[in-house]
Design a protein around this motif. Structure first.
Motif, PDB file in Angstrom:
ATOM      1  N   GLN A   1       0.876  -1.308   0.070  1.00 24.67           N
ATOM      2  CA  GLN A   1      -0.073   0.036   0.078  1.00 24.67           C
ATOM      3  C   GLN A   1       0.877   1.404  -0.078  1.00 24.67           C
ATOM      4  OE1 GLN A   1      -3.091  -0.292  -0.555  1.00 24.67           O
ATOM      5  NE2 GLN A   1      -2.918  -2.422  -0.569  1.00 24.67           N
ATOM      6  N   THR A   2       2.285   1.156   0.204  1.00 22.05           N
ATOM      7  CA  THR A   2       3.088   2.146   0.188  1.00 22.05           C
ATOM      8  C   THR A   2       3.225   2.754  -1.155  1.00 22.05           C
ATOM      9  OG1 THR A   2       4.993   1.145   0.266  1.00 22.05           O
ATOM     10  CG2 THR A   2       3.865   1.915   2.376  1.00 22.05           C
ATOM     11  N   ASN A   3       2.953   1.789  -2.353  1.00 20.17           N
ATOM     12  CA  ASN A   3       3.138   2.218  -3.656  1.00 20.17           C
ATOM     13  C   ASN A   3       1.954   3.179  -4.330  1.00 20.17           C
ATOM     14  OD1 ASN A   3       5.419   0.401  -3.915  1.00 20.17           O
ATOM     15  ND2 ASN A   3       4.180  -1.173  -4.414  1.00 20.17           N
ATOM     16  N   LEU A   4       2.101   4.272  -4.780  1.00 21.76           N
ATOM     17  CA  LEU A   4       1.116   5.009  -5.323  1.00 21.76           C
ATOM     18  C   LEU A   4       0.145   4.200  -6.064  1.00 21.76           C
ATOM     19  CD1 LEU A   4       3.475   8.310  -6.297  1.00 21.76           C
ATOM     20  CD2 LEU A   4       1.517   7.954  -4.427  1.00 21.76           C
ATOM     21  N   HIS A   5      -0.812   4.580  -6.098  1.00 22.77           N
ATOM     22  CA  HIS A   5      -1.876   3.769  -6.811  1.00 22.77           C
ATOM     23  C   HIS A   5      -3.540   4.539  -6.935  1.00 22.77           C
ATOM     24  CE1 HIS A   5      -2.447   2.555  -2.655  1.00 22.77           C
ATOM     25  NE2 HIS A   5      -3.918   2.027  -2.994  1.00 22.77           N
ATOM     26  N   VAL A   6      -4.323   3.857  -7.717  1.00 18.71           N
ATOM     27  CA  VAL A   6      -5.542   4.245  -7.551  1.00 18.71           C
ATOM     28  C   VAL A   6      -6.473   3.036  -7.321  1.00 18.71           C
ATOM     29  CG1 VAL A   6      -5.499   6.038  -9.089  1.00 18.71           C
ATOM     30  CG2 VAL A   6      -6.019   3.839 -10.068  1.00 18.71           C
ATOM     31  N   ASP A   7      -7.536   3.287  -6.391  1.00 17.91           N
ATOM     32  CA  ASP A   7      -8.057   2.010  -5.952  1.00 17.91           C
ATOM     33  C   ASP A   7      -9.177   1.217  -7.274  1.00 17.91           C
ATOM     34  OD1 ASP A   7      -7.429   2.336  -3.455  1.00 17.91           O
ATOM     35  OD2 ASP A   7      -9.030   2.943  -2.483  1.00 17.91           O
TER      36      ASP A   7
ATOM     37  N   THR B   1      -2.581  -4.379 -10.200  1.00 15.69           N
ATOM     38  CA  THR B   1      -2.919  -3.559 -11.527  1.00 15.69           C
ATOM     39  C   THR B   1      -3.708  -4.326 -12.308  1.00 15.69           C
ATOM     40  OG1 THR B   1      -0.890  -2.132 -11.505  1.00 15.69           O
ATOM     41  CG2 THR B   1      -2.065  -2.611 -13.582  1.00 15.69           C
ATOM     42  N   ALA B   2      -3.298  -5.637 -12.506  1.00 15.89           N
ATOM     43  CA  ALA B   2      -4.117  -6.646 -13.198  1.00 15.89           C
ATOM     44  C   ALA B   2      -5.699  -6.877 -12.728  1.00 15.89           C
ATOM     45  CB  ALA B   2      -3.761  -7.925 -13.369  1.00 15.89           C
ATOM     46  N   ARG B   3      -5.658  -6.683 -11.455  1.00 17.86           N
ATOM     47  CA  ARG B   3      -7.207  -6.779 -10.672  1.00 17.86           C
ATOM     48  C   ARG B   3      -7.863  -5.352 -10.744  1.00 17.86           C
ATOM     49  NH1 ARG B   3      -5.444 -10.141  -5.447  1.00 17.86           N
ATOM     50  NH2 ARG B   3      -4.822 -11.943  -6.591  1.00 17.86           N
ATOM     51  N   GLY B   4      -7.135  -4.394 -11.729  1.00 17.21           N
ATOM     52  CA  GLY B   4      -8.016  -2.995 -11.682  1.00 17.21           C
ATOM     53  C   GLY B   4      -7.793  -1.890 -10.691  1.00 17.21           C
ATOM     54  N   SER B   5      -6.650  -2.196  -9.784  1.00 15.03           N
ATOM     55  CA  SER B   5      -6.085  -1.179  -8.908  1.00 15.03           C
ATOM     56  C   SER B   5      -4.827  -0.603  -9.396  1.00 15.03           C
ATOM     57  CB  SER B   5      -6.068  -1.395  -7.379  1.00 15.03           C
ATOM     58  OG  SER B   5      -5.706  -0.433  -6.848  1.00 15.03           O
ATOM     59  N   PHE B   6      -4.692   0.157 -10.560  1.00 18.75           N
ATOM     60  CA  PHE B   6      -3.575   0.525 -11.214  1.00 18.75           C
ATOM     61  C   PHE B   6      -2.670   1.192 -10.317  1.00 18.75           C
ATOM     62  CE2 PHE B   6      -6.180   1.402 -15.153  1.00 18.75           C
ATOM     63  CZ  PHE B   6      -6.731   0.178 -15.341  1.00 18.75           C
ATOM     64  N   ARG B   7      -1.228   0.872 -10.385  1.00 18.48           N
ATOM     65  CA  ARG B   7      -0.345   1.377  -9.708  1.00 18.48           C
ATOM     66  C   ARG B   7       0.671   2.337 -10.598  1.00 18.48           C
ATOM     67  NH1 ARG B   7      -2.821  -0.920  -6.164  1.00 18.48           N
ATOM     68  NH2 ARG B   7      -1.614  -1.349  -4.105  1.00 18.48           N
ATOM     69  N   VAL B   8       0.986   3.546  -9.941  1.00 16.40           N
ATOM     70  CA  VAL B   8       1.205   4.695 -10.623  1.00 16.40           C
ATOM     71  C   VAL B   8       3.040   5.014 -10.146  1.00 16.40           C
ATOM     72  CG1 VAL B   8       0.664   7.178 -10.896  1.00 16.40           C
ATOM     73  CG2 VAL B   8      -0.889   5.594 -10.285  1.00 16.40           C
ATOM     74  N   GLY B   9       3.696   5.098 -11.267  1.00 19.01           N
ATOM     75  CA  GLY B   9       4.932   5.576 -11.044  1.00 19.01           C
ATOM     76  C   GLY B   9       4.884   7.166 -10.531  1.00 19.01           C
ATOM     77  N   GLN B  10       6.340   7.453  -9.986  1.00 17.90           N
ATOM     78  CA  GLN B  10       6.494   8.749  -9.438  1.00 17.90           C
ATOM     79  C   GLN B  10       6.479   9.651 -10.458  1.00 17.90           C
ATOM     80  OE1 GLN B  10       6.741   9.440  -6.123  1.00 17.90           O
ATOM     81  NE2 GLN B  10       6.777  11.529  -6.291  1.00 17.90           N
TER      82      GLN B  10
END
Length: 341
Positions: A168-174, A228-237
């Motif tokens: 959860q410390t990786n930037l992401h959208v739910d 990400t594959a499950r729809g909660s995209f991880r976001v790079g800095q």
């Protein structure tokens, strides 16, 4: 092949719900359909429907709160409760009478106590907050729904194992749709115990955001990151810098601060020192993103959602026990409810 044919009606129906997994639903994960705009269309429609519902629920919500939530993606209110009420609430939560469940992700442990109606009967100060008209109006506006969010008491404990870092410390959208979460912090939050991190303005459907959503939809199903594959995209800095109006902001706030965020925006749990923790009231609301009506706010429906969640947890326990493992959100056995445990 036969299984795919029989499942097709279910997959079709899920397109009109909050289903988000690019792996579980081959239509949502279809590169061809997403090249034609399926994912971006769902994002845009869900965003428009939410704005409509929020407009219907904006009555008597302070203009400054409405504007901040729409433009920045969050509402921040310091000293939310009178000091005496706040201190009584903290003491009450620390000795709460409800069942405790926990989930371990990487090296972080999250414990939650569901604030079901029967639990709130024994917690008068917490119940008073949940019944407060101004609090309820703000929750409903930010959720875009008359049904109140499901609420817990929550303690996040950092660095409790030597496992991999907390994901959860990786930037992401739910998810692809606007989703509301709130925290009423019952302890000070700083860089030491994992502050909430948010990219202001990243909830707005700018051209950059829609382009990013489109590009992610084309590769999400085969993405190496399972979230990400499950729809909660991880976001790079670097990506985060382009998706909002400001760089990621860490919310270092004192106790008695109310934070409400739309977690369609880019966010994360801040890095924390091992052995630290933070205590809060926490809640979330995620509804059908394509229903233009704000639902019903009957107390019976608010109570029902807790019953449904409790039954789901019990079913998860039973299925996990049949496999000889613990469910992802398992009961804390043999311990009294104590945030310091």
């Amino acid at each position: 092949m036969l299984k795919q044919i029989t499942r097709l009606p279910v997959w079709l129906v899920e397109l009109f719900t909050g289903a988000k997994s690019f792996v579980a639903n081959p239509l949502i994960g279809s590169q061809r359909l997403n090249r034609w705009g399926l994912h971006v269309g769902r994002v845009a429609l869900a965003h428009g429907v939410m704005r409509l519902r929020m407009a219907l629920l904006s009555w008597r919500v302070p203009k400054a709160d409405r504007r901040q939530f729409i433009e920045q993606g969050y509402v921040l209110k310091h000293n939310y409760l009178p000091e005496a009420e706040y201190q009584a609430l903290v003491e009450e939560v620390r000795h709460g009478p409800g069942e405790v469940r926990q989930c371990i992700q990487g090296n972080a442990r999250t414990r939650r106590m569901l604030l079901a109606p029967e639990v709130l009967e024994k917690m008068p100060h917490t119940r008073a907050l949940m019944k407060d008209p101004a609090f309820r109006r703000l929750m409903r506006f930010c959720a875009g729904h008359l049904r109140m969010p499901i609420c817990h008491a929550e303690k996040v404990m950092n660095g409790v194992t030597d496992d991999a870092p907390d994901p959860q410390t990786n930037l992401h959208v739910d998810t692809f749709q606007p989703t509301m979460k709130f925290w009423l912090y019952l302890e000070d939050v700083s860089e030491h115990n994992g502050p909430f991190v948010f990219v202001p303005g990243s909830t707005c459907l700018t051209r950059d955001r829609l382009r990013w959503e489109y590009q992610m939809s084309l590769k999400a199903r085969e993405h190496a990151d399972r979230y990400t594959a499950r729809g909660s995209f991880r976001v790079g800095q670097e990506e985060a810098e382009t998706l909002g109006k400001q760089p990621p902001q860490s919310f270092h706030v004192p106790g008695n601060t109310l934070l409400i965020a739309n977690t369609f925006g880019v966010h994360a749990r801040g890095h924390a020192e091992p052995g630290t923790s933070r205590l809060a009231l926490w809640g979330m609301s995620r509804t059908n993103p394509f229903n233009p009506l704000p639902g019903l706010g009957f107390e019976s429906l608010n109570r029902l959602q807790y019953r449904v969640l409790q039954r789901m947890r019990q079913r998860d326990d039973e299925r996990a026990a049949a496999r000889g493992v613990r469910s992802s959100w398992h009961r804390v056995e043999g311990e009294e409810f104590c945030w310091s445990a």
